[in-house]
Design a protein around this motif. Structure first.
Motif, PDB file in Angstrom:
ATOM      1  N   UNK A  50     -60.094 -22.146   7.271  1.00 40.01           N
ATOM      2  CA  UNK A  50     -60.428 -23.509   7.628  1.00 40.01           C
ATOM      3  C   UNK A  50     -61.100 -24.360   6.672  1.00 40.01           C
ATOM      4  N   UNK A  51     -61.903 -23.583   5.678  1.00 38.34           N
ATOM      5  CA  UNK A  51     -62.443 -24.691   4.896  1.00 38.34           C
ATOM      6  C   UNK A  51     -61.610 -24.941   3.590  1.00 38.34           C
ATOM      7  N   UNK A  52     -60.551 -24.105   3.548  1.00 33.88           N
ATOM      8  CA  UNK A  52     -59.430 -24.547   2.655  1.00 33.88           C
ATOM      9  C   UNK A  52     -58.512 -25.235   2.934  1.00 33.88           C
ATOM     10  N   UNK A  53     -58.373 -25.830   4.419  1.00 38.47           N
ATOM     11  CA  UNK A  53     -57.357 -26.520   4.821  1.00 38.47           C
ATOM     12  C   UNK A  53     -56.540 -27.821   3.936  1.00 38.47           C
ATOM     13  N   UNK A  54     -57.364 -28.143   3.298  1.00 36.84           N
ATOM     14  CA  UNK A  54     -56.713 -29.278   2.444  1.00 36.84           C
ATOM     15  C   UNK A  54     -56.673 -28.887   0.938  1.00 36.84           C
ATOM     16  N   UNK A  55     -57.108 -27.721   0.628  1.00 39.39           N
ATOM     17  CA  UNK A  55     -57.439 -27.449  -1.113  1.00 39.39           C
ATOM     18  C   UNK A  55     -56.001 -27.222  -1.736  1.00 39.39           C
ATOM     19  N   UNK A  56     -54.841 -26.865  -1.060  1.00 42.92           N
ATOM     20  CA  UNK A  56     -53.546 -26.639  -1.520  1.00 42.92           C
ATOM     21  C   UNK A  56     -52.745 -27.961  -1.492  1.00 42.92           C
ATOM     22  N   UNK A  57     -53.137 -29.019  -1.063  1.00 47.31           N
ATOM     23  CA  UNK A  57     -52.373 -30.106  -0.536  1.00 47.31           C
ATOM     24  C   UNK A  57     -51.928 -30.907  -1.607  1.00 47.31           C
ATOM     25  N   UNK A  58     -52.632 -30.750  -2.921  1.00 50.34           N
ATOM     26  CA  UNK A  58     -52.259 -31.558  -4.021  1.00 50.34           C
ATOM     27  C   UNK A  58     -50.730 -31.539  -4.560  1.00 50.34           C
ATOM     28  N   UNK A  59     -50.170 -32.600  -5.126  1.00 47.43           N
ATOM     29  CA  UNK A  59     -48.828 -32.487  -5.319  1.00 47.43           C
ATOM     30  C   UNK A  59     -48.314 -31.244  -6.186  1.00 47.43           C
ATOM     31  N   UNK A  60     -47.111 -30.952  -5.936  1.00 46.90           N
ATOM     32  CA  UNK A  60     -46.688 -29.874  -6.640  1.00 46.90           C
ATOM     33  C   UNK A  60     -47.144 -28.379  -6.377  1.00 46.90           C
ATOM     34  N   UNK A  61     -48.251 -28.489  -5.340  1.00 42.29           N
ATOM     35  CA  UNK A  61     -48.651 -27.091  -4.982  1.00 42.29           C
ATOM     36  C   UNK A  61     -47.975 -26.649  -3.414  1.00 42.29           C
ATOM     37  N   UNK A  62     -47.647 -25.224  -3.375  1.00 43.61           N
ATOM     38  CA  UNK A  62     -47.051 -24.877  -2.389  1.00 43.61           C
ATOM     39  C   UNK A  62     -47.886 -24.431  -1.219  1.00 43.61           C
ATOM     40  N   UNK A  63     -48.187 -25.184  -0.067  1.00 47.29           N
ATOM     41  CA  UNK A  63     -49.073 -24.985   0.640  1.00 47.29           C
ATOM     42  C   UNK A  63     -48.940 -23.535   1.457  1.00 47.29           C
TER      43      UNK A  63
END
Length: 514
Positions: A101-114
């Motif tokens: 839940x805390x990392x919900x948006x942590x990997x949303x940056x461009x070129x990162x595989x969520x």
């Protein structure tokens, strides 16, 4: 007990979840997040059922499972938990959905595989659980090494500045410890005639005293690096500072505890004579860690690195509690492992929220931020007070038990450890004052995210940790009832007993006529 394979299910469920999450198309990140959260909640539910069905007074391993593995070598896949392993399972099960839940948006940056990010978290959970439930030394080693892989990619691919350097340093340190551990396991294999089952090794009695010393050092070095104890700690500030906040919470909150857990599970019962021989050295390293970690934390200018250094000091307290060899100190050390996971997990997550809003984790970039975000500031305050073991929070109980148990057998060590408690108040209050209080930094008012307090998702993330910190601070008895028998059993293996209580003799009262 039930025939349901609880322990193997706890490993298989997150592994299946990791595979399904990883298979989600990159263009559907929201779907991957909900799948990962769903599987982590299933693990939490299974663990909750285990906690209810666990027999608190039983010292033997419970929920045991045995499966044929390599029959020609006499190897089995053996699983089982005692009270120490159960509370660590519970900590892992609680922290994982919180971290997701805390990392919900942590990997949303461009070129990162969520999907890959959340799949790696589930894979990490499965391997960490594997180390806690393994009842076979070789099986434990496999999980101990494999868990490096998901953490390496979580730091190296999704971390912040210097993430690749931090990931490589973490991996090399851990790999070195693993190589030493493998050499020690091979030595144990030869000395025991090919026995790797934990219970069979215990029943077979300790190996030759001289060989015990060498095997103990091999096991202890690997676990000291993992914990980490001073002077094997240098990878932690880099890894904790570079990892995403949620990943750092898992790294310090659970993965590092595998080192101290393994000392209790393997070093002490398998090498009892060597444990007593090297206890003074272990306590000395732990004491240095308590003071060194606190002093270096005071000098940090980055919030993430500051929290990482506080953990080095806290692991020193755990080490003192383990090697003081009293029931109180040992129980306090295990409870400290749980409470530290809750408190430092919350601290890392809150620091991550602050850094995401400010775009920086430098302390100098804040100042008066509490005026803009009172709920987040209050959560930060609770996390900080728990970190310094304020009475009423969970770490106070565990720290008190460690000090009480240590004082009964080694007063100088307990007195020196108190200095670490005093220093903890210094670095926590300094950190909070510089970031949340004082004159409002004008730059903060120009940042729209800094004017946004906790949203619903963030409130749901921090609430379980706050409830755990306060509940265990007020009423820790149910957890202590689970831990105590396992600690007593471990000390029985070592061959030590608690010191007899000293009762002052009353002076005779003179009587006579007035």
């Amino acid at each position: 007990m039930s025939s349901f394979p609880f322990l193997s299910a706890l490993i298989v469920v997150p592994l299946i979840g990791a595979l399904i999450t990883a298979a989600v198309p990159k263009g559907k990140p929201r779907q991957a997040k909900f799948i990962a959260m769903g599987f982590s909640l299933v693990v939490l539910a299974i663990t909750a059922v285990m906690c209810v069905r666990f027999t608190a007074g039983d010292r033997a391993l419970q929920f045991t499972e045995h499966y044929s593995w390599v029959p020609d070598w006499g190897l089995n896949l053996s699983f089982g938990v005692d009270g120490i392993a159960l509370v660590m399972l519970a900590l892992t099960a609680v922290l994982t959905p919180v971290v997701i839940g805390a990392s919900w948006n942590d990997a949303d940056a461009e070129k990162r595989n969520v999907p890959t990010f959340f799949a790696l978290i589930l894979a990490l959970q499965a391997t960490m659980i594997g180390t806690f439930v393994s009842a076979n030394v070789l099986l434990f080693y496999i999980f101990f090494e494999v868990m490096l892989v998901p953490m390496y990619f979580l730091i190296g691919s999704y971390g912040g500045l210097r993430r690749q350097y931090a990931a490589v340093k973490f991996f090399l340190y851990s790999l070195l410890g693993g190589m030493v551990l493998l050499a020690a396991i091979i030595g144990l294999w030869v000395a025991s005639g090919g026995v790797m089952d934990w219970q069979a090794l215990i029943d077979g009695g300790p190996v030759d005293p001289t060989l015990q010393n060498w095997l103990f050092l091999g096991f202890f070095l690997a676990f000291a690096i993992k914990a980490p104890f001073f002077p094997f700690h240098t990878w932690l500030p880099d890894a904790g500072g570079a990892a995403p906040a949620g990943v750092a919470a898992l790294l310090v909150g659970v993965m590092d505890k595998i080192g101290t857990f393994a000392i209790l599970r393997y070093c002490l019962p398998l090498f009892p004579d060597a444990s007593q021989t090297f206890a003074p050295l272990a306590i000395a390293l732990a004491l240095v860690g308590v003071i060194y970690g606190a002093l270096v934390a005071i000098g940090q200018t980055d919030l993430r690195r500051l929290v990482a250094y506080t953990s080095i000091a806290h692991f020193g307290f755990i080490g003192v509690g383990i090697f003081a060899f009293t029931t109180q100190s040992g129980t306090g050390a295990v409870l400290y492992m749980v409470n530290h996971g809750l408190a430092t997990g919350l601290l890392f997550i809150v620091v991550g929220m602050l850094a995401a809003r400010r775009g920086s984790s430098q302390i100098a970039d804040f100042g008066g931020a509490g005026k803009l975000m009172p709920l987040l500031a209050g959560t930060f305050f609770i996390a900080g007070m728990a970190s310094l073991a304020l009475p009423g929070t969970a770490p106070f109980v565990s720290e008190f038990l460690v000090m009480l148990g240590t004082f009964s057998v080694n007063k100088p060590v307990a007195i020196i450890s108190v200095l670490g408690i005093i220093l903890a108040a210094g670095y926590v209050l300094w950190m909070y004052q510089r970031t949340m209080q004082g004159t409002l930094n004008p730059a903060l008012t120009e940042l729209k995210p800094m004017r946004r307090d906790l949203n619903l998702r963030e409130k749901l993330v921090v609430t379980p940790l706050i409830v755990g910190i306060l509940a265990l601070g007020v009423y820790p008895q149910p957890v202590l009832d689970i831990i105590n028998p396992a600690v007593e059993s471990t000390l029985d293996f070592v061959g030590v007993t608690d010191p007899a209580p000293t009762v002052p003799t009353a002076e005779p009262v003179a009587t006579g006529d007035n």
